[in-house]
Design an enzyme around this catalytic site. Structure first.
Site, PDB file in Angstrom:
ATOM      1  N   GLU A  24      -0.520   4.181  -6.482  1.00 55.06           N
ATOM      2  CA  GLU A  24      -0.851   2.964  -7.205  1.00 55.06           C
ATOM      3  C   GLU A  24      -0.442   3.086  -8.671  1.00 55.06           C
ATOM      4  O   GLU A  24      -0.377   4.174  -9.224  1.00 55.06           O
ATOM      5  CB  GLU A  24      -2.353   2.697  -7.135  1.00 55.06           C
ATOM      6  CG  GLU A  24      -2.883   2.524  -5.722  1.00 55.06           C
ATOM      7  CD  GLU A  24      -4.398   2.409  -5.678  1.00 55.06           C
ATOM      8  OE1 GLU A  24      -4.910   1.897  -4.673  1.00 55.06           O
ATOM      9  OE2 GLU A  24      -5.067   2.835  -6.659  1.00 55.06           O
ATOM     10  N   LYS A  40       0.382   5.961 -13.201  1.00 57.09           N
ATOM     11  CA  LYS A  40       0.780   6.023 -11.796  1.00 57.09           C
ATOM     12  C   LYS A  40      -0.018   7.135 -11.130  1.00 57.09           C
ATOM     13  O   LYS A  40       0.076   8.309 -11.523  1.00 57.09           O
ATOM     14  CB  LYS A  40       2.279   6.281 -11.661  1.00 57.09           C
ATOM     15  CG  LYS A  40       2.712   6.522 -10.217  1.00 57.09           C
ATOM     16  CD  LYS A  40       4.203   6.332 -10.015  1.00 57.09           C
ATOM     17  CE  LYS A  40       4.566   4.874  -9.965  1.00 57.09           C
ATOM     18  NZ  LYS A  40       5.951   4.633  -9.519  1.00 57.09           N
ATOM     19  N   ASP A 141      16.395   8.396  -5.920  1.00 55.96           N
ATOM     20  CA  ASP A 141      15.811   7.226  -5.257  1.00 55.96           C
ATOM     21  C   ASP A 141      16.061   5.974  -6.089  1.00 55.96           C
ATOM     22  O   ASP A 141      15.163   5.169  -6.312  1.00 55.96           O
ATOM     23  CB  ASP A 141      14.308   7.433  -5.041  1.00 55.96           C
ATOM     24  CG  ASP A 141      13.708   6.384  -4.077  1.00 55.96           C
ATOM     25  OD1 ASP A 141      14.485   5.813  -3.272  1.00 55.96           O
ATOM     26  OD2 ASP A 141      12.504   6.139  -4.154  1.00 55.96           O
TER      27      ASP A 141
END
Length: 748
Positions: A24, A40, A141
């Site tokens: 989250e 985070k 990523d």
């Protein structure tokens, strides 16, 4: 963690603003510094893991977080802090005001972004990747959800190092299957073929993922947009992508070539590095393609699914890909609440500054179309600046500032942002007096609206100090730097990058005030702090060590200065490359030190090499190339080779006059060097003419009592003495002495 709402007694979680497979994201307040941040929280490390594994994982997290925190670039999200609370690993980051690319596409109903925006985003992301890859950091990523475009048009990459952490923690059954045979973590729509096959992953994998991202924002869908995950993976591995211009014909042909190069299946066929990619994108922008498409969004049909892809039979599926599904495409964690129904309304938010700071007359609310157009024009002005087209950028910023003042008010944050950027362009054009006026106006407005200690206010005040230094007003600059530093120390802490940057500038300014020991001591402190926080080879650390070398030279500690510059040059060569301008600058200063130490033969060899390298890297007319040639001539003279020194000085002077102008300080330095050589050759009449030419120009440009002008008048008097004209020489010496006394009295 959710129950206490407070992490480590410092970060108060206020509201959850994003959720994804990794955990989250919360908007939070740093209670120690009183600022808003994003936190985070990664998924908890459950009891199913052995303690030895958890220890390794924690150490891996600390290592990855330190690497991410060491990245200092305008295109990278800043990491403030990291740690563990109740078994949950967390990162504290800057709170970004903007939308990620996935959200921008959703706001736009999956239509592609306007061509100028696509090229601008591509150029900024490439610049950020070029920086991170030079640091040896690979993202792994890269996807639209990890690229944020801020409301001022700047673009930032998020979540460096997070992909590998997610792999280690183990996020879901799907990711377990994906990583079961060593395949790198990634999102199927943006994974490189080598990631899919579990092969070696390096910086070229990031370039492939970037190609997928650019394909999507340019056409409205990623290159292989099928519902079945295996079809997506097979597309990446085996199927050539549809050329972009078949989907969107108005895209520049060069841009299509760049994206298709990025999407090469073989890593060796992609651009060699992000630096090369960035140069190609800059060249594309300079060609004018980035501004030929109208700002209104074209109607482009959504990209159809690739129904023509032939899927292999199920037995060929590797075990880790069986039954794998993509689910819904990631939309990103985002750091803002859900967008309003009108997507353009989020481009410029409502002004919520203090009522006392608002204009008495309430301005009518501008239409969303007007706000969107102003934001686009602001972004275009920023892009022109990134291309080095400062005059055009400044004019565009001033036009936007005037329009924003008309529709939003003089003290609206967006108006002040445009004024700040306009001031920056003036500084880069060598117009510090004009820049000072604009910075002061922006700083005063921000102080009224945001408060004296707000980061934006402090940024404007710090730039004010910088241009004061450019104007030679170092006492005033010192006062402003000291006040800003105290505020940054108070609000951000002594080791925050912005605090250290301000302390670095203060050290530089102390040197210009003649407070050399203080300058040296403070520069050493900043260099040590930056090495501790960012790493010994970080560019910011090396910039401060370079300043340490300068301070040592000012203190006549030339041996220590030489050693420092050589260490900086070696570190920059390792991280930036041998022909990078910063590497060459450190070697240049090492050459200066050699000359000061009387080692002119060594200096001559170094400057000959520098002339060749800078000519190849920057061109024969570049100011840095000419500086190296000037120093080559100086050292020829020190070795008694005055005819060669004279020829070199004349050549450099002619080029500088053509490139920089007859009255430019560096042109006048070359003109003086001609006079020096003529004097050593006994040609005093010619030398006198040259010295007078320099003295008159400096007096005209700098003023009669400027130190450089006075030095030139003293040179002229010396020539008169050599010619036997003693009466004229004595009178000239008397005039110079009177001007020096007047200047000294005024400076008290």
């Amino acid at each position: 963690m959710a129950e206490s709402r407070l992490i480590q007694g410092r970060y108060l979680l206020l509201e959850r603003i994003g959720r994804g497979g990794m955990g989250e994201v919360w908007r939070a307040r740093d209670e120690s510094l009183g600022r808003q941040v994003a936190v985070k929280c990664l998924k908890p490390m459950g009891p199913q893991h052995e303690q030895s594994y958890l220890r390794v994982l924690r150490e891996r997290f600390r290592r990855e977080a330190r690497v991410a925190a060491g990245l200092q670039h305008r295109g990278i999200t800043v990491i403030h802090d990291f740690g563990e609370s109740d078994g949950v690993l967390f990162l504290v980051m800057e709170l970004l005001d903007g939308r990620n690319l996935s959200e921008l596409l959703e706001d736009n109903k999956q239509h592609p972004l306007p061509v100028p925006e696509v090229i601008g985003i591509a150029e900024q992301v490439a610049a950020a990747l070029a920086y991170t890859h030079r640091q040896g950091v690979v993202h792994r990523d890269l996807k639209p959800a990890n690229i944020m475009r801020l409301t001022d048009g700047a673009v930032k990459i998020c979540d460096f190092g997070i992909a590998r952490l997610g792999h280690d923690i183990g996020l879901s059954a799907q990711s377990s299957r994906l990583t079961g045979t060593g395949i790198a973590m990634g999102t199927p729509h943006y994974m490189s073929p080598e990631q899919i096959g579990g092969g070696q992953v390096d910086h070229r994998s990031d370039l492939y993922s970037l190609g997928c991202v650019l394909y999507e924002i340019a056409t409205g869908a990623p290159p292989f947009d099928m519902d079945d995950a295996w079809a997506v993976l097979v597309g990446h591995r085996d199927t050539p992508p549809t050329p972009l211009r078949e989907i969107r014909p108005e895209l520049p042909e060069t841009f299509e070539e760049i994206v298709l190069d990025l999407l090469a299946k073989d890593p060796d066929a992609r651009p060699p590095d992000a630096g090369d990619l960035h140069e190609r994108l800059l060249e594309l922008a300079l060609s004018g393609h980035a501004t030929t498409v109208p700002r209104t969004l074209p109607e482009v049909r959504p990209r159809p699914l690739r129904a023509s892809v032939r899927l292999p039979e199920p037995p060929r599926l590797p075990h880790w890909a069986r039954n794998m599904t993509t689910g819904s495409k990631a939309t990103g964690t985002g750091l803002l609440p859900a967008p309003p129904s009108d997507p353009t309304a989020s481009l410029t938010g409502a002004w919520t500054g203090p009522a006392a700071a608002r204009p008495e007359a309430v301005l009518p609310a501008p239409s969303p179309e007007v706000l969107a157009d102003l934001t686009t024009r602001h972004q275009e002005a920023l892009r022109l600046g990134r291309l080095g087209r400062w005059a055009e950028s400044g004019e565009a910023h001033r036009e936007v500032a005037a329009e924003r003042e008309r529709v939003l008010g003089a003290d609206h944050p967006d108006t002040l942002a445009s004024r700040y950027e306009a001031a920056f362009t003036l500084s880069r054009q060598g117009r510090p007096a004009d820049a000072l006026r604009e910075y002061a106006r922006a700083a005063a407005g921000r102080e009224r609206v945001l408060g004296p200690d707000h980061p934006d206010t402090l940024a404007a005040r710090q730039e004010t100090a910088y241009v004061l230094g450019q104007l030679g007003r170092h006492v005033e600059a010192h006062e402003v730097y000291a006040a800003v530093l105290a505020a940054r120390d108070r609000a951000m802490g002594p080791d925050h990058p912005d605090t250290l940057r301000c302390r670095h500038n203060l050290a530089f300014n102390l040197g210009r005030l003649g407070r050399l020991e203080e300058s040296y001591g403070m520069a050493r402190e900043v260099a040590d702090a930056r090495a501790r926080v960012l790493g010994a080879s970080h560019p910011d650390t090396l910039v401060t060590r370079y300043e340490v070398g300068y301070a040592l030279g000012q203190l006549n500690r030339w041996t220590d200065a030489l050693r420092t510059y050589r260490e900086v040059a070696a570190a920059r060569q390792r991280t930036l490359g041998a022909d990078h301008p910063d590497t060459l600058a450190a070697r240049y200063e090492a050459g200066i030190c050699l000359g000061r130490l009387g080692r002119s033969a060594e200096a001559l060899r170094l400057f000959r090499d520098l002339v060749d390298e800078r000519t190849q890297a920057q061109g024969e007319d570049h100011p840095d190339t000419l500086r190296a040639r000037h120093c080559l001539g100086v050292n020829l003279g020190r070795l008694g080779r005055w005819e060669e020194a004279l020829a070199e000085a004349r050549d450099v002077c002619v080029i500088r006059e053509r490139v920089l102008g007859a009255d430019h300080p560096e042109t006048l330095v070359s003109c003086r060097e001609i006079a020096v050589a003529l004097g050593w050759l006994g040609r005093w009449t010619e030398a006198l003419a040259r010295y007078r030419e320099v003295a008159q120009a400096r007096q005209r440009v700098l003023g009669a009592d400027h130190p450089d002008a006075l030095t030139s008048r003293s040179d002229e008097a010396h020539c008169l003495e050599q010619l036997g004209r003693s009466t004229e020489a004595v009178e000239l010496h008397r005039q110079v002495a009177a001007l020096r006394r007047t200047r000294a009295t005024r400076g008290r």
